[in-house]
Design a protein around this motif. Structure first.
Motif, mmCIF file in Angstrom:
data_model
loop_
_atom_site.group_PDB
_atom_site.id
_atom_site.type_symbol
_atom_site.label_atom_id
_atom_site.label_comp_id
_atom_site.label_asym_id
_atom_site.label_seq_id
_atom_site.Cartn_x
_atom_site.Cartn_y
_atom_site.Cartn_z
ATOM 1 N N THR A 173 0.833 -1.213 0.000
ATOM 2 C CA THR A 173 0.000 0.000 0.000
ATOM 3 C C THR A 173 0.860 1.252 0.000
ATOM 4 O O THR A 173 0.590 2.198 -0.746
ATOM 5 N N LEU A 174 1.898 1.274 0.822
ATOM 6 C CA LEU A 174 2.764 2.450 0.916
ATOM 7 C C LEU A 174 3.522 2.685 -0.388
ATOM 8 O O LEU A 174 3.654 3.825 -0.843
ATOM 9 N N ILE A 175 3.976 1.611 -1.017
ATOM 10 C CA ILE A 175 4.660 1.745 -2.310
ATOM 11 C C ILE A 175 3.690 2.275 -3.369
ATOM 12 O O ILE A 175 4.050 3.161 -4.151
ATOM 13 N N ALA A 176 2.468 1.779 -3.367
ATOM 14 C CA ALA A 176 1.470 2.268 -4.326
ATOM 15 C C ALA A 176 1.209 3.760 -4.118
ATOM 16 O O ALA A 176 1.093 4.515 -5.090
ATOM 17 N N MET A 177 1.143 4.192 -2.879
ATOM 18 C CA MET A 177 0.934 5.610 -2.594
ATOM 19 C C MET A 177 2.105 6.439 -3.098
ATOM 20 O O MET A 177 1.919 7.512 -3.686
#
Length: 122
Positions: free
Chosen positions: A101-105
Motif C-alpha cells: 500500500t505504501l509503495i502504491a501511494m
C-alpha cells in the motif's frame, strides 16, 4: 501536554533513526540507534525488518505531503486513497499500512521506489 498511551513515534536524521514511546502518561527513555530501532524495542528479526521498511516508506510519504504543502484531502486525491487513510498515515498508525500500500501511494506521488536486498555473508 496530553500524552497518548503506547504510541510509537519514529523519525530520521543524519542516517540515524530515533524512536520514543509514550506509556501511561510519561515519556519513556529516548534511544539513539544506528541499526533497526524495532529490534532494539524487542521485535523479532522479520517483524522488525518489515516495520522498519514500512516506517521508512511512511516517512517519505510524510516528507512529500509537507514539501507539497498538501491538505489531507489534497494528499488523499494525489495518493489515490481516502482522507482518513492520510490521517492514519500522519498519525503514525504503522499497523494499518502494508508495504504494498505504501509503495502504491509513493508511485501515485510520482516517486520511484528501489528495493535493495543484502545477502548474508557465507
Amino acid at each position: 501536554m496530553v500524552v497518548v498511551v503506547a504510541s510509537l513515534f519514529i523519525w530520521e536524521h543524519d542516517y540515524f533513526v530515533y524512536a520514543f514511546i509514550y506509556r501511561e502518561a510519561r515519556l519513556v527513555k529516548l534511544k539513539k540507534t544506528a541499526g533497526n530501532v524495532f529490534r532494539d524495542l524487542g521485535f523479532g528479526r522479520e517483524e522488525a525488518a518489515n516495520l522498519k521498511m514500512r516506517a521508512m516508506l511512511m516517512v517519505e510519504l510524510e516528507k512529500y505531503i509537507r514539501a507539497q504543502r498538501l491538505t489531507q484531502r489534497q494528499a488523499a486525491e494525489r495518493l489515490g486513497v481516502t482522507q482518513p487513510r492520510i490521517s492514519d498515515l500522519v498519525r503514525g498508525k504503522i499497523e494499518l499500512f502494508s508495504v504494498d500500500t505504501l509503495i502504491a501511494m509513493l508511485r501515485h506521488a510520482g516517486a520511484t521506489v528501489d528495493i535493495r536486498v543484502k545477502q548474508p555473508a557465507a
